[in-house]
Design a protein around this motif. Structure first.
Motif, short mmCIF file in Angstrom:
data_model
loop_
_atom_site.label_atom_id
_atom_site.label_comp_id
_atom_site.label_asym_id
_atom_site.label_seq_id
_atom_site.Cartn_x
_atom_site.Cartn_y
_atom_site.Cartn_z
N LEU A 36 0.84 -1.20 0.00
CA LEU A 36 0.00 0.00 0.00
C LEU A 36 0.88 1.25 0.00
CD1 LEU A 36 -2.67 -1.09 2.63
CD2 LEU A 36 -2.68 -1.41 0.14
N ALA A 37 0.77 2.01 -1.05
CA ALA A 37 1.62 3.18 -1.22
C ALA A 37 0.93 4.46 -0.75
CB ALA A 37 2.01 3.33 -2.70
N HIS A 38 1.69 5.32 -0.12
CA HIS A 38 1.22 6.64 0.26
C HIS A 38 0.96 7.45 -1.00
CE1 HIS A 38 1.56 10.76 1.98
NE2 HIS A 38 1.08 10.19 3.06
N ASP A 39 -0.21 8.07 -1.11
CA ASP A 39 -0.61 8.79 -2.32
C ASP A 39 -0.91 10.25 -1.98
OD1 ASP A 39 -1.70 9.78 -4.64
OD2 ASP A 39 -3.15 8.18 -4.92
N PRO A 40 0.08 11.14 -2.13
CA PRO A 40 -0.13 12.55 -1.78
C PRO A 40 -1.26 13.20 -2.57
CG PRO A 40 2.21 12.07 -2.10
CD PRO A 40 1.47 10.88 -2.59
N GLU A 41 -1.45 12.79 -3.81
CA GLU A 41 -2.52 13.40 -4.61
C GLU A 41 -3.89 13.03 -4.08
OE1 GLU A 41 -1.97 12.43 -8.71
OE2 GLU A 41 -0.09 13.54 -8.87
N LEU A 42 -4.04 11.81 -3.57
CA LEU A 42 -5.31 11.42 -2.97
C LEU A 42 -5.58 12.23 -1.71
CD1 LEU A 42 -7.82 9.63 -2.77
CD2 LEU A 42 -6.42 7.92 -1.61
N LEU A 43 -4.56 12.46 -0.91
CA LEU A 43 -4.73 13.27 0.30
C LEU A 43 -5.28 14.65 -0.05
CD1 LEU A 43 -2.86 11.01 1.52
CD2 LEU A 43 -1.91 12.83 2.96
N VAL A 44 -4.73 15.26 -1.08
CA VAL A 44 -5.19 16.59 -1.49
C VAL A 44 -6.63 16.53 -1.99
CG1 VAL A 44 -4.83 18.46 -3.14
CG2 VAL A 44 -2.87 17.39 -2.02
#
Length: 220
Positions: A90-98
């Motif tokens: 499971l990868a951290h997704d900065p774009e999803l956070l935004v």
């Protein structure tokens, strides 16, 4: 066209294979351990155990439901199977956070998993702070999606207005009770575009671009 979600003030998300892509393969680990557990409980060979696992899923909404009813399995013993799974897929997704952060109103998780699993996955993805609460299998008294009773308990427990709620799911059948209650439904994942179900309002292979292009209600 941009999906019109300007009437939404409550954002309801499934967790597994919805807030991270199915292509991660993480749920294959879950499924493999589940099959091994069914083998242990029933004494069946792997293929037969896998078939029974899927039968219980179809009949009870959860494999656990069938195991509880027919084999006396304790929920805590079942859920403990997944508490030490590697989260490396499971990868951290900065774009999803935004994309999630721009959604106006409340954000909730609605998952058939238990609280420990949900919190562990959300923490790993860096999403915990973006959600007001997790409504998990214990919260709705083991009336799992797509059981309408679980939805009703969730709505009552959080005072939701279904007409102002959008529900995001990777499982088509879990969207039907949401639609019937008046929610806006969004099917997420690689099979979404092939869905012709009349109770699915929106379909997207990937969550982040869908959220980024959605029309949202204006806030002061």
């Amino acid at each position: 066209m941009s999906p019109d979600l300007s009437h939404i003030d409550t954002w309801l998300f499934d967790l597994d294979n919805t807030l991270y892509p199915e292509e991660s393969g993480f749920m294959r680990q879950v499924e493999s351990r589940m099959t091994a557990f069914v083998m242990k409980v029933t004494g069946l060979e792997r293929d037969a155990a896998f078939a029974l696992q899927k039968k219980y899923l179809a009949e009870h909404g959860l494999t656990l439901g069938g195991l509880m009813r027919h084999h006396g399995v304790e929920p805590a013993d079942f859920h403990a199977l997944f508490h030490d799974l590697s989260l490396d897929a499971l990868a951290h997704d900065p774009e999803l956070l935004v994309a999630l952060a721009r959604l106006p109103g409340r954000r909730l998780i609605f998952t058939n998993a238990d609280d420990f699993h949900a919190e562990r996955v959300l923490n790993h993805l860096g999403l915990t702070h973006l959600f007001d609460e997790v409504f998990h299998i214990h919260s709705f008294g083991f009336a799992p999606k797509p059981d309408p009773l679980g939805f009703l308990r969730m709505i009552e427990g959080h005072g939701l207005d279904p007409a102002a709620t959008a529900f995001f799911e990777d499982s088509e059948r879990n969207l039907k009770p949401a639609h019937d209650l008046g929610m806006t439904t969004v099917l997420v994942g690689p099979r979404a575009s092939a869905s012709e179900a009349p109770f699915v309002h929106h379909r997207t292979a990937h969550l982040t671009p869908f959220l980024n292009h959605a029309r949202l209600r204006e806030t002061a």
